[in-house]
Design an enzyme around this catalytic site. Structure first.
Site, mmCIF file in Angstrom:
data_model
loop_
_atom_site.group_PDB
_atom_site.id
_atom_site.type_symbol
_atom_site.label_atom_id
_atom_site.label_comp_id
_atom_site.label_asym_id
_atom_site.label_seq_id
_atom_site.Cartn_x
_atom_site.Cartn_y
_atom_site.Cartn_z
ATOM 1 N N THR A 104 -15.138 37.996 -32.315
ATOM 2 C CA THR A 104 -15.929 37.599 -31.150
ATOM 3 C C THR A 104 -17.188 36.983 -31.744
ATOM 4 O O THR A 104 -17.654 37.422 -32.804
ATOM 5 C CB THR A 104 -16.283 38.800 -30.235
ATOM 6 O OG1 THR A 104 -17.107 39.707 -30.982
ATOM 7 C CG2 THR A 104 -15.057 39.533 -29.740
ATOM 8 N N HIS A 105 -17.712 35.975 -31.112
ATOM 9 C CA HIS A 105 -18.844 35.200 -31.671
ATOM 10 C C HIS A 105 -18.510 34.628 -33.047
ATOM 11 O O HIS A 105 -19.408 34.392 -33.850
ATOM 12 C CB HIS A 105 -20.116 36.052 -31.776
ATOM 13 C CG HIS A 105 -20.431 36.847 -30.546
ATOM 14 N ND1 HIS A 105 -21.273 36.384 -29.557
ATOM 15 C CD2 HIS A 105 -19.981 38.070 -30.138
ATOM 16 C CE1 HIS A 105 -21.346 37.315 -28.592
ATOM 17 N NE2 HIS A 105 -20.564 38.320 -28.923
ATOM 18 N N LYS A 158 -8.174 17.493 -51.146
ATOM 19 C CA LYS A 158 -8.209 17.711 -49.696
ATOM 20 C C LYS A 158 -6.834 17.694 -49.035
ATOM 21 O O LYS A 158 -5.944 16.955 -49.429
ATOM 22 C CB LYS A 158 -9.073 16.628 -49.042
ATOM 23 C CG LYS A 158 -10.495 16.624 -49.551
ATOM 24 C CD LYS A 158 -11.444 17.245 -48.584
ATOM 25 C CE LYS A 158 -11.802 16.267 -47.513
ATOM 26 N NZ LYS A 158 -12.892 16.776 -46.694
ATOM 27 N N LYS A 204 -4.122 4.034 -12.127
ATOM 28 C CA LYS A 204 -2.914 4.130 -12.927
ATOM 29 C C LYS A 204 -3.150 4.122 -14.444
ATOM 30 O O LYS A 204 -2.586 4.954 -15.163
ATOM 31 C CB LYS A 204 -1.949 3.008 -12.538
ATOM 32 C CG LYS A 204 -1.251 3.303 -11.221
ATOM 33 C CD LYS A 204 -0.439 2.152 -10.702
ATOM 34 C CE LYS A 204 -1.290 1.085 -10.044
ATOM 35 N NZ LYS A 204 -2.091 1.562 -8.896
ATOM 36 N N GLN A 215 -6.534 0.730 -7.564
ATOM 37 C CA GLN A 215 -5.692 0.190 -8.630
ATOM 38 C C GLN A 215 -6.112 0.748 -10.005
ATOM 39 O O GLN A 215 -5.329 0.750 -10.942
ATOM 40 C CB GLN A 215 -5.795 -1.344 -8.630
ATOM 41 C CG GLN A 215 -4.987 -2.029 -9.707
ATOM 42 C CD GLN A 215 -4.834 -3.500 -9.426
ATOM 43 O OE1 GLN A 215 -4.051 -3.900 -8.566
ATOM 44 N NE2 GLN A 215 -5.593 -4.323 -10.133
ATOM 45 N N ASN A 239 0.822 -1.221 0.000
ATOM 46 C CA ASN A 239 0.000 0.000 0.000
ATOM 47 C C ASN A 239 0.855 1.270 0.000
ATOM 48 O O ASN A 239 0.566 2.212 -0.739
ATOM 49 C CB ASN A 239 -0.950 0.002 1.201
ATOM 50 C CG ASN A 239 -1.929 -1.164 1.135
ATOM 51 O OD1 ASN A 239 -2.057 -1.793 0.078
ATOM 52 N ND2 ASN A 239 -2.607 -1.449 2.237
ATOM 53 N N SER A 266 -7.111 12.792 -48.803
ATOM 54 C CA SER A 266 -8.298 11.953 -48.796
ATOM 55 C C SER A 266 -8.113 10.846 -49.824
ATOM 56 O O SER A 266 -7.497 11.067 -50.869
ATOM 57 C CB SER A 266 -9.520 12.802 -49.136
ATOM 58 O OG SER A 266 -10.538 11.983 -49.685
ATOM 59 N N GLU A 290 -7.171 17.858 -35.415
ATOM 60 C CA GLU A 290 -8.431 17.213 -35.020
ATOM 61 C C GLU A 290 -8.199 16.212 -33.891
ATOM 62 O O GLU A 290 -9.008 16.091 -32.964
ATOM 63 C CB GLU A 290 -9.059 16.512 -36.219
ATOM 64 C CG GLU A 290 -9.518 17.479 -37.302
ATOM 65 C CD GLU A 290 -9.819 16.765 -38.605
ATOM 66 O OE1 GLU A 290 -10.972 16.345 -38.789
ATOM 67 O OE2 GLU A 290 -8.910 16.601 -39.430
ATOM 68 N N TYR A 295 -6.494 2.068 2.186
ATOM 69 C CA TYR A 295 -6.377 1.543 0.833
ATOM 70 C C TYR A 295 -7.555 0.637 0.477
ATOM 71 O O TYR A 295 -8.001 -0.179 1.279
ATOM 72 C CB TYR A 295 -5.071 0.738 0.679
ATOM 73 C CG TYR A 295 -4.934 0.117 -0.711
ATOM 74 C CD1 TYR A 295 -4.440 0.855 -1.777
ATOM 75 C CD2 TYR A 295 -5.340 -1.201 -0.953
ATOM 76 C CE1 TYR A 295 -4.353 0.309 -3.048
ATOM 77 C CE2 TYR A 295 -5.246 -1.758 -2.214
ATOM 78 C CZ TYR A 295 -4.755 -1.002 -3.255
ATOM 79 O OH TYR A 295 -4.674 -1.543 -4.513
HETATM 80 N N1 ARG Z 1 -1.549 -3.383 -7.569
HETATM 81 C C1 ARG Z 1 -1.999 -2.653 -6.436
HETATM 82 C C2 ARG Z 1 -2.488 -1.272 -6.852
HETATM 83 O O1 ARG Z 1 -2.141 -0.858 -7.884
HETATM 84 C C3 ARG Z 1 -0.906 -2.518 -5.440
HETATM 85 C C4 ARG Z 1 -1.371 -2.381 -4.032
HETATM 86 C C5 ARG Z 1 -1.997 -3.652 -3.607
HETATM 87 N N2 ARG Z 1 -2.251 -3.679 -2.206
HETATM 88 C C6 ARG Z 1 -2.995 -4.621 -1.691
HETATM 89 N N3 ARG Z 1 -3.165 -4.566 -0.428
HETATM 90 N N4 ARG Z 1 -3.537 -5.567 -2.403
HETATM 91 O O2 ARG Z 1 -3.211 -0.636 -6.158
#
Ligand code: ARG
Length: 462
Positions: free
Chosen positions: A156-157, A284, A326, A323, A111, A278, A291, A318
């Protein structure tokens, strides 16, 4: 045993689907550098505090270096069975150095480990972003200096409003980007505390030195509350909020590129490097990069939303929900970098069509305010009345199908008898922009000065 790392009380393997939903190794392998760095700092501290033996710490640090090499060489085997980057690395470490590997996880938990890894990763991303944004600012400022006197219609606009210069328009983005860099810098300041040593949630009974690990990982200090340390994802959310705002700025300019490069506007030309053809319509030149910058903004804001929603119902400390932080963050910041780089290329690459811009600035009665201002200055008219008189002149010009400067003096005097020949001197678009000398205004002299100020600040010294 079901799992080498934590399987002591488990009798059977997880269901295949459990492994699939639970394993994060497919994306959190991106944390390998940060994970190894933090583990090495932790091992050295454990030895310095005499919690583990010096030779064990040395074996751990060297083993982790070997693993770093394996991952970078692409020879490391990642296993879903080992869930995440932390267990994958620790398991390999024990394979390499034996029992000493099992001592690394003393006085910490995944954690605090994931919290420190992720903070380090976001911090690295913030540091890289700052340089990338600065390069984009430089591209804008250089183009702005080159076009400090290039007159274009300001809108503007999306209706022609008053003439401005192309350089002035570009410098508006330099200002926005400066604020974006400021927001990232603020986020970095708050982020820069080390959660390592908070352990699972309550701290630890081992005599660890959190100041030492914080310092060796470049943090300003350790976090003060162990529960907060493992529960906090503010740093990622705050970064994504700043990223979203930057993306919105990029998206606005992307939209302008799309409009400006259309055949109808033809204000700028993007080279072949940033357009595509295109497959069916040979004429084009599509501004795809712009975009996509515009579109990726949706995905970056999506990541911010996702993370806020993941966190909103979580009790301390936690929870595995976290998780999910990420993948979104990695994706958003990778795409943000891509957008900044593409935008830098487009800005360097774009060439405004000065003649066309000037013609457009002259059309649409962009000088109507100059006429009204002259009536105020020369005839002492209250601005409200001057606005009416100028409006009638616009109507007269419209009926004749000419620009304001092409009305005759007789036309003008028919509208307002006090008007003299002198009025024509303020109706040229060049005169118009030159006169906007108020602080922050579009006068070419202002723009040149501002562009130079930015260039001085942004040019890498040396
Ligand atoms: N893979 C977990 C995460 O990204 C790591 C932490 C996991 N901790 C646990 N007590 N299972 O959050």
């Amino acid at each position: 045993m079901s799992n080498d790392m934590w399987g002591g009380r488990f009798l059977s393997d997880p269901a295949a689907i459990m492994q699939e939903i639970n394993a994060s190794i497919d994306f959190d392998r991106q944390l390998y550098r940060q994970d190894i760095r933090a583990s090495q700092a932790h091992a050295r501290m454990l030895a310095a505090q005499k919690i583990i033996r010096e030779d064990d710490a040395e074996a751990i640090v060297n083993g982790l270096d070997t693993i770093l090499g394996e991952i970078e060489a692409g020879t490391f085997t990642f296993s879903r069975k080992l869930e995440d980057i932390h267990l994958n690395i620790e398991s390999r470490l024990t394979e390499l150095i034996g029992a000493a590997g099992g001592r690394l996880h003393t006085a910490r938990s995944r954690n605090d480990q994931v919290a420190v890894d992720f903070r380090l990763w976001v911090r690295d991303a913030l540091d890289a972003l700052d340089g990338e944004i600065a390069r984009l600012q430089l591209a804008f400022a250089e183009k702005a200096l080159a076009h400090a006197g290039t007159v274009m219609p300001g809108f503007t606009h999306l209706q022609t409003a008053q003439p401005v210069t192309f350089g002035h328009h570009l410098l508006a983005y330099v200002e926005m980007l400066a604020r974006d860099r400021g927001r990232f810098a603020d986020a970095r300041k708050r982020l820069n505390e080390s959660p390592l040593g908070a352990a699972a949630l309550a701290g630890t009974s081992f005599p660890i030195d959190r100041q030492a690990t914080a310092k060796s990982l470049g943090f300003d200090r350790p976090t003060a509350n162990s529960l907060d340390s493992v529960s906090d994802r503010d740093f990622a959310i705050e970064t994504l909020a700043a990223a979203s705002l930057l993306a919105v700025h990029l998206s606005r300019f992307a939209e302008e590129i799309v409009i400006w490069s259309s055949a109808e506007f033809a204000f700028i030309r993007l080279s072949d490097k940033f357009t595509t053809g295109s497959s069916i319509m040979p004429q084009k030149r599509n501004p795809d990069a712009a975009e996509l910058v515009r579109a990726k903004t949706g995905r970056i804001i999506g990541a911010l939303n996702a993370l806020l929603i993941v966190m909103k119902g979580l009790p301390l400390a936690y929870q595995k929900d976290m998780q999910e932080d990420k993948e979104q963050t990695f994706d958003a910041l990778r795409n943000l970098s891509l957008c900044i780089a593409a935008m830098t290329g487009m800005v360097e690459d774009m060439e405004p069509d000065a003649a066309r811009l000037k013609k457009a600035a002259k059309a649409g009665f962009a000088n109507a305010t100059d006429l009204a201002d002259w009536l105020v200055r020369a005839l002492g008219m209250p601005f409200r009345n001057a606005h009416h008189v100028a409006g009638r002149a616009v109507r007269a010009a419209e009926e004749k199908g000419v620009a304001l400067e092409k009305l005759t003096l007789a036309d003008y005097q028919g509208i307002e008898p006090g008007i003299t020949e002198e009025v024509f001197s303020v109706l040229g678009v060049e005169r118009s922009v030159k006169s906007r000398t108020s602080y922050g205004g579009t006068a070419p002299a202002n723009v040149r000065r501002e562009a130079k100020r930015w260039l001085k600040q942004l040019k890498p010294r040396g």
